[in-house]
Scaffold this motif. Structure first.
Motif, PDB file in Angstrom:
ATOM      1  N   TYR A   1      19.360 -25.703 -18.431  1.00  0.00           N
ATOM      2  CA  TYR A   1      18.719 -25.811 -17.120  1.00  0.00           C
ATOM      3  C   TYR A   1      19.347 -26.950 -16.314  1.00  0.00           C
ATOM      4  N   ASP A   2      19.652 -28.040 -16.984  1.00  0.00           N
ATOM      5  CA  ASP A   2      20.226 -29.187 -16.286  1.00  0.00           C
ATOM      6  C   ASP A   2      21.661 -28.899 -15.852  1.00  0.00           C
ATOM      7  N   ILE A   3      22.413 -28.170 -16.681  1.00  0.00           N
ATOM      8  CA  ILE A   3      23.784 -27.794 -16.324  1.00  0.00           C
ATOM      9  C   ILE A   3      23.782 -26.940 -15.055  1.00  0.00           C
ATOM     10  N   VAL A   4      22.884 -25.952 -15.020  1.00  0.00           N
ATOM     11  CA  VAL A   4      22.783 -25.078 -13.844  1.00  0.00           C
ATOM     12  C   VAL A   4      22.381 -25.888 -12.617  1.00  0.00           C
ATOM     13  N   SER A   5      21.430 -26.805 -12.797  1.00  0.00           N
ATOM     14  CA  SER A   5      20.963 -27.628 -11.680  1.00  0.00           C
ATOM     15  C   SER A   5      22.081 -28.497 -11.118  1.00  0.00           C
ATOM     16  N   LYS A   6      22.880 -29.086 -12.006  1.00  0.00           N
ATOM     17  CA  LYS A   6      23.993 -29.927 -11.558  1.00  0.00           C
ATOM     18  C   LYS A   6      25.030 -29.118 -10.782  1.00  0.00           C
ATOM     19  N   LEU A   7      25.325 -27.912 -11.267  1.00  0.00           N
ATOM     20  CA  LEU A   7      26.301 -27.079 -10.565  1.00  0.00           C
ATOM     21  C   LEU A   7      25.745 -26.624  -9.218  1.00  0.00           C
ATOM     22  N   ALA A   8      24.443 -26.378  -9.154  1.00  0.00           N
ATOM     23  CA  ALA A   8      23.816 -25.985  -7.889  1.00  0.00           C
ATOM     24  C   ALA A   8      23.987 -27.081  -6.840  1.00  0.00           C
ATOM     25  N   GLU A   9      23.891 -28.333  -7.266  1.00  0.00           N
ATOM     26  CA  GLU A   9      24.087 -29.441  -6.335  1.00  0.00           C
ATOM     27  C   GLU A   9      25.515 -29.455  -5.799  1.00  0.00           C
ATOM     28  N   LYS A  10      26.476 -29.163  -6.659  1.00  0.00           N
ATOM     29  CA  LYS A  10      27.871 -29.122  -6.209  1.00  0.00           C
ATOM     30  C   LYS A  10      28.116 -27.941  -5.273  1.00  0.00           C
ATOM     31  N   ALA A  11      27.502 -26.796  -5.590  1.00  0.00           N
ATOM     32  CA  ALA A  11      27.716 -25.590  -4.781  1.00  0.00           C
ATOM     33  C   ALA A  11      27.144 -25.752  -3.380  1.00  0.00           C
ATOM     34  N   ASN A  12      25.955 -26.376  -3.301  1.00  0.00           N
ATOM     35  CA  ASN A  12      25.338 -26.688  -2.003  1.00  0.00           C
ATOM     36  C   ASN A  12      25.335 -25.474  -1.073  1.00  0.00           C
ATOM     37  N   THR A  13      24.755 -24.378  -1.550  1.00  0.00           N
ATOM     38  CA  THR A  13      24.712 -23.150  -0.763  1.00  0.00           C
ATOM     39  C   THR A  13      23.282 -22.793  -0.398  1.00  0.00           C
ATOM     40  N   ASN A  14      23.116 -22.167   0.754  1.00  0.00           N
ATOM     41  CA  ASN A  14      21.806 -21.674   1.173  1.00  0.00           C
ATOM     42  C   ASN A  14      21.651 -20.183   0.908  1.00  0.00           C
ATOM     43  N   ILE A  15      22.700 -19.567   0.357  1.00  0.00           N
ATOM     44  CA  ILE A  15      22.647 -18.147   0.022  1.00  0.00           C
ATOM     45  C   ILE A  15      21.886 -17.995  -1.298  1.00  0.00           C
ATOM     46  N   PRO A  16      21.012 -16.981  -1.423  1.00  0.00           N
ATOM     47  CA  PRO A  16      20.263 -16.799  -2.673  1.00  0.00           C
ATOM     48  C   PRO A  16      21.175 -16.737  -3.895  1.00  0.00           C
ATOM     49  N   VAL A  17      20.802 -17.483  -4.913  1.00  0.00           N
ATOM     50  CA  VAL A  17      21.567 -17.524  -6.157  1.00  0.00           C
ATOM     51  C   VAL A  17      21.272 -16.268  -6.968  1.00  0.00           C
ATOM     52  N   ARG A  18      22.279 -15.758  -7.669  1.00  0.00           N
ATOM     53  CA  ARG A  18      22.100 -14.568  -8.502  1.00  0.00           C
ATOM     54  C   ARG A  18      22.351 -14.929  -9.961  1.00  0.00           C
ATOM     55  N   ASP A  19      21.603 -14.315 -10.855  1.00  0.00           N
ATOM     56  CA  ASP A  19      21.857 -14.521 -12.281  1.00  0.00           C
ATOM     57  C   ASP A  19      21.722 -13.193 -13.007  1.00  0.00           C
ATOM     58  N   ASP A  20      22.337 -13.120 -14.195  1.00  0.00           N
ATOM     59  CA  ASP A  20      22.380 -11.837 -14.892  1.00  0.00           C
ATOM     60  C   ASP A  20      22.566 -12.067 -16.386  1.00  0.00           C
ATOM     61  N   LEU A  21      21.947 -11.187 -17.172  1.00  0.00           N
ATOM     62  CA  LEU A  21      22.143 -11.150 -18.620  1.00  0.00           C
ATOM     63  C   LEU A  21      22.899  -9.877 -18.971  1.00  0.00           C
ATOM     64  N   ARG A  22      23.909  -9.999 -19.818  1.00  0.00           N
ATOM     65  CA  ARG A  22      24.604  -8.802 -20.291  1.00  0.00           C
ATOM     66  C   ARG A  22      24.951  -8.999 -21.766  1.00  0.00           C
ATOM     67  N   VAL A  23      25.139  -7.904 -22.474  1.00  0.00           N
ATOM     68  CA  VAL A  23      25.433  -7.952 -23.904  1.00  0.00           C
ATOM     69  C   VAL A  23      26.773  -7.286 -24.167  1.00  0.00           C
ATOM     70  N   GLU A  24      27.600  -7.974 -24.949  1.00  0.00           N
ATOM     71  CA  GLU A  24      28.876  -7.418 -25.402  1.00  0.00           C
ATOM     72  C   GLU A  24      28.967  -7.649 -26.902  1.00  0.00           C
ATOM     73  N   GLY A  25      28.874  -6.576 -27.674  1.00  0.00           N
ATOM     74  CA  GLY A  25      28.888  -6.703 -29.127  1.00  0.00           C
ATOM     75  C   GLY A  25      27.656  -7.431 -29.622  1.00  0.00           C
ATOM     76  N   LYS A  26      27.861  -8.497 -30.400  1.00  0.00           N
ATOM     77  CA  LYS A  26      26.745  -9.276 -30.941  1.00  0.00           C
ATOM     78  C   LYS A  26      26.394 -10.460 -30.054  1.00  0.00           C
ATOM     79  N   LYS A  27      27.155 -10.673 -28.996  1.00  0.00           N
ATOM     80  CA  LYS A  27      26.947 -11.832 -28.134  1.00  0.00           C
ATOM     81  C   LYS A  27      26.295 -11.417 -26.812  1.00  0.00           C
TER      82      LYS A  27
END
Length: 311
Positions: free
Chosen positions: A226-252
């Motif tokens: 959560y803190d890693i994402v928060s820090k990157l969000a500060e660098k990105a400094n965007t007002n556009i809605p953030v998108r996130d996604d989960l995907r599976v490839e094999g066992k990962k």
């Protein structure tokens, strides 16, 4: 001459009528909607044991979930639109915002608490009844001090492998309790999700599991996701809605968070976590195997990524 006199008299009459319909105080001292609503007392079931607080503090604590270094003075308050009976006020900070409907009742300004709209940095929206107020881990800098998580009992630890019992027919859903998933196989569940409702439900469970997820190089300094994402969000400094996604490839499983620069495909900032899972006697934990990110279109991997994000 009579026509001109009539027009002048009629204009003065309209002006007098308009003024007489408004309180004199509005002309002498206009109402400051923003300052009025900041002081309004509100209650959220998820906030501070259902304790009443003022709206400004509630919004500040909501933003604090995602931006560790924010202060109340950093929040941008603005009048977004006029309404028939008031104004739409927005409180925002970088990628998150709160929309407030301020209603004027004579000289009193009220807010429609049940219509408060909270949007987090991931684009998720909440209302006053399901507002997430989470305490972020105290590891916002690369150097100590850091938070060392409590060590959980790790008896009979094994990495989960795909098996016939993990098929769609035999899969059973579970809940997240004390940071562990009480189900058959979380990654397989995401892979098998065949509806938006199921996928979104599993994503909510992932957010709970993510609270305890971190990367560490020396078991002294811990960087929580959560803190890693928060820090990157500060660098990105965007007002556009953030998108996130989960995907599976094999066992990962891969969790990616995108910070678009505009409404095109331009995404110069993003972070991706490669995730595997471990089974314990009392449930499943998710672990982070690798981290990749892009900062201003320059890609980094693993500890170079962490260093670039926290730089």
């Amino acid at each position: 001459m009579k026509i001109k006199l009539f027009k002048l008299t009629f204009s003065l009459f309209l002006l007098f009528f308009t003024i007489s319909c408004k309180p004199v105080s509005e002309f002498l001292e206009p109402i400051n909607y923003i300052e009025e609503i900041k002081k309004k007392e509100v209650i959220s079931p998820n906030y501070n044991n259902n304790t009443e607080t003022n709206l400004e503090t509630l919004i500040y604590d909501f933003f604090k979930n995602y931006y560790d270094d924010i202060t109340k003075s950093d929040i941008v308050w603005e009048e977004k639109a006029e309404m028939d009976n008031g104004k739409l006020i927005r409180a925002s900070y970088k990628g998150a915002y709160v929309d407030i409907k301020a209603i004027k009742d004579n000289k009193i300004i009220n807010i429609e608490v049940d219509k408060l709209e909270f949007k987090d940095i991931y684009g998720n929206k909440y209302n006053i009844t399901n507002l997430p107020i989470k305490k972020l881990k105290e590891n916002s800098t690369v150097e100590p001090p850091v938070t060392i998580p409590p060590i959980k009992e790790e008896t009979k630890v094994e990495e989960i492998k795909e098996s016939p019992t993990n098929s769609k027919e035999n899969y059973t859903y579970g809940e997240v309790i004390d940071g562990r998933y009480k189900g058959t196989d979380f990654i397989q569940a995401v892979k098998n999700a065949n509806s938006i409702e199921t996928y979104e439900d599993l994503k909510e469970k992932f957010y709970l599991l993510m609270e305890d997820m971190y990367v560490t190089k020396d078991k002294i300094t811990y960087y929580y996701l959560y803190d890693i994402v928060s820090k990157l969000a500060e660098k990105a400094n965007t007002n556009i809605p953030v998108r996130d996604d989960l995907r599976v490839e094999g066992k990962k499983m891969y969790y990616v968070v995108l910070f678009p620069k505009d409404y095109t495909v331009n995404t110069p900032y993003w972070v991706e976590f490669e995730i595997f899972q471990k089974r314990f006697d009392d449930g499943i934990e998710l672990r982070t195997a690798h981290v990749r990110c892009a900062i201003d279109n320059v890609e980094y991997k693993d500890w170079e990524a962490i260093a670039a994000i926290y730089r």
